[in-house]
Design an enzyme around this catalytic site. Structure first.
Site, PDB file in Angstrom:
ATOM      1  N   LEU A  33       1.951  -2.029   6.116  1.00 11.30           N
ATOM      2  CA  LEU A  33       0.705  -1.282   6.013  1.00 11.30           C
ATOM      3  C   LEU A  33       0.835   0.151   6.522  1.00 11.30           C
ATOM      4  O   LEU A  33      -0.165   0.812   6.813  1.00 11.30           O
ATOM      5  CB  LEU A  33      -0.407  -2.007   6.777  1.00 11.30           C
ATOM      6  CG  LEU A  33      -0.717  -3.421   6.261  1.00 11.30           C
ATOM      7  CD1 LEU A  33      -1.830  -4.056   7.072  1.00 11.30           C
ATOM      8  CD2 LEU A  33      -1.082  -3.403   4.784  1.00 11.30           C
ATOM      9  N   CYS A  34       2.079   0.624   6.615  1.00 10.91           N
ATOM     10  CA  CYS A  34       2.329   1.979   7.072  1.00 10.91           C
ATOM     11  C   CYS A  34       2.227   2.949   5.892  1.00 10.91           C
ATOM     12  O   CYS A  34       2.714   2.659   4.804  1.00 10.91           O
ATOM     13  CB  CYS A  34       3.721   2.057   7.706  1.00 10.91           C
ATOM     14  SG  CYS A  34       4.070   3.619   8.510  1.00 10.91           S
ATOM     15  N   HIS A  35       1.597   4.105   6.114  1.00 12.13           N
ATOM     16  CA  HIS A  35       1.456   5.089   5.049  1.00 12.13           C
ATOM     17  C   HIS A  35       2.803   5.743   4.731  1.00 12.13           C
ATOM     18  O   HIS A  35       3.661   5.890   5.598  1.00 12.13           O
ATOM     19  CB  HIS A  35       0.451   6.168   5.441  1.00 12.13           C
ATOM     20  CG  HIS A  35      -0.938   5.655   5.570  1.00 12.13           C
ATOM     21  ND1 HIS A  35      -1.441   5.173   6.762  1.00 12.13           N
ATOM     22  CD2 HIS A  35      -1.954   5.537   4.665  1.00 12.13           C
ATOM     23  CE1 HIS A  35      -2.691   4.789   6.580  1.00 12.13           C
ATOM     24  NE2 HIS A  35      -3.029   5.000   5.320  1.00 12.13           N
ATOM     25  N   ASP A  39      25.726  -2.741  15.816  1.00 13.53           N
ATOM     26  CA  ASP A  39      26.619  -3.260  14.776  1.00 13.53           C
ATOM     27  C   ASP A  39      28.024  -2.675  14.902  1.00 13.53           C
ATOM     28  O   ASP A  39      29.016  -3.390  14.705  1.00 13.53           O
ATOM     29  CB  ASP A  39      26.038  -2.934  13.402  1.00 13.53           C
ATOM     30  CG  ASP A  39      26.901  -3.466  12.271  1.00 13.53           C
ATOM     31  OD1 ASP A  39      27.128  -4.686  12.223  1.00 13.53           O
ATOM     32  OD2 ASP A  39      27.356  -2.656  11.450  1.00 13.53           O
TER      33      ASP A  39
END
Length: 315
Positions: free
Chosen positions: A73-75, A124
């Site tokens: 739900l991030c713009h 990593d």
């Protein structure tokens, strides 16, 4: 009331279309705790996978660009600048990110994602020699732009007069809501409301009132609300032109441009103008309460700079 959930239970993004696109900055940091031996290998670039620091910086920058794809739900924001800095400390590696945008909402998530992915990229690259690493302390350190730049006292000592132009409201046919909407926006920021009146859409009366208020009240800001349209009784621009000594054309141009994306069939029809008489900034705004709030949310962040320039403090 949930910001991301509608009344029917469906999930949605927050609508930020009415918010002004301003310069916004977010800074975040995180820490990857690791063993002393891993730190040495990282510093001397002897890890099996090669130079982890450069790769982690690129990973953080790339991740910031993809934040809206990772957080549902991030713009979606277009970053103007993304910076990822990595420094070696006694017990691990500090990652710090800075993201700058010009947008109606801030890049906090972009900065946090940049730190997190940069830390994970380091993990990593180092995991072959150290399985005990811990990514921790990811947090937002700083944000600017939007409401975070508007404090309750930033306009303390500044004054405003509000003149509502409406035949029907002045006759009591309906209760004015645009004036209270303006007060609701400005008073919490420290503005002193010198006067708020309602008068008919009468050209001579409006011009005389604006001129008298500028001379007698000497407000820093004088707002007229309503009477900016195309009807014969919409006289706010003509009344203001009788008083204004120096036009400030950029203000109404910016307002019309900003709201064109939301109201493409009507925004360009507003005839509102802005300008100065002495040291009073006169601005015509629409009469609809929601439009008053939208316009002020766009205009207010620049007023601090405007008042400094009017006072002769320069840029």
């Amino acid at each position: 009331m949930f910001t991301h959930i509608k009344e029917n239970g469906s999930v949605s993004m927050v609508n930020v279309s009415a918010k002004p696109a301003t310069k916004r900055i977010a800074v975040a940091s995180g820490f990857l705790r690791m063993s002393p031996a891993t730190l040495i290998a990282l510093r001397e670039k002897t890890l099996p996978k090669g130079d982890a620091l450069a790769l982690a910086q690129v990973a953080g920058i790339q991740a910031a660009k993809w934040t809206s794809h990772l957080i549902p739900l991030c713009h979606s924001l277009e970053a103007r600048d993304i910076l990822v800095e990595i420094s070696l400390e006694d017990n691990g590696v500090r990652v710090r990110s800075r993201v700058e945008v010009v947008a109606p909402t801030g890049p906090e998530m972009e900065a946090l994602v940049a730190c997190t992915i940069s830390g994970l990229a380091l993990y990593d690259m180092c995991k072959a020699v150290d399985r005990s690493m811990v990514l921790e302390e990811v947090r937002l350190e700083f944000k600017s732009g939007g409401k975070s730049d508007l404090s309750a006292d930033m306009f303390m000592g500044k004054t405003v007069a509000i003149l509502v132009l409406s035949d029907r409201a002045s006759q009591g046919i309906y209760e004015d809501q645009s004036g209270p909407a303006a007060v609701q926006c400005l008073e919490p920021l420290g503005f002193e409301i010198l006067r708020k009146d309602i008068i008919p859409d009468d050209l001579d009366l409006a011009a005389e009132t604006i001129n008298r208020w500028c001379d007698d009240l000497k407000p820093d800001l004088l707002l007229t609300l309503g009477s900016t349209g195309l009807s014969a009784r919409d006289i706010a621009p003509e009344a203001s032109l009788r008083v204004i000594e120096r036009p400030v054309a950029g203000i109404p141009e910016a307002l019309r441009t900003h709201f064109f994306s939301q109201h493409p069939t009507t925004a360009f029809l507003s005839r509102g103008i802005a300008g100065l008489k002495n040291r009073t900034l006169i601005v015509n705004l629409p009469g609809k309460p929601s439009a008053v709030q939208e316009c002020l949310s766009f205009l207010v962040p620049s007023l601090s700079h405007v008042f400094k320039m009017i006072a002769g403090e320069g840029h």
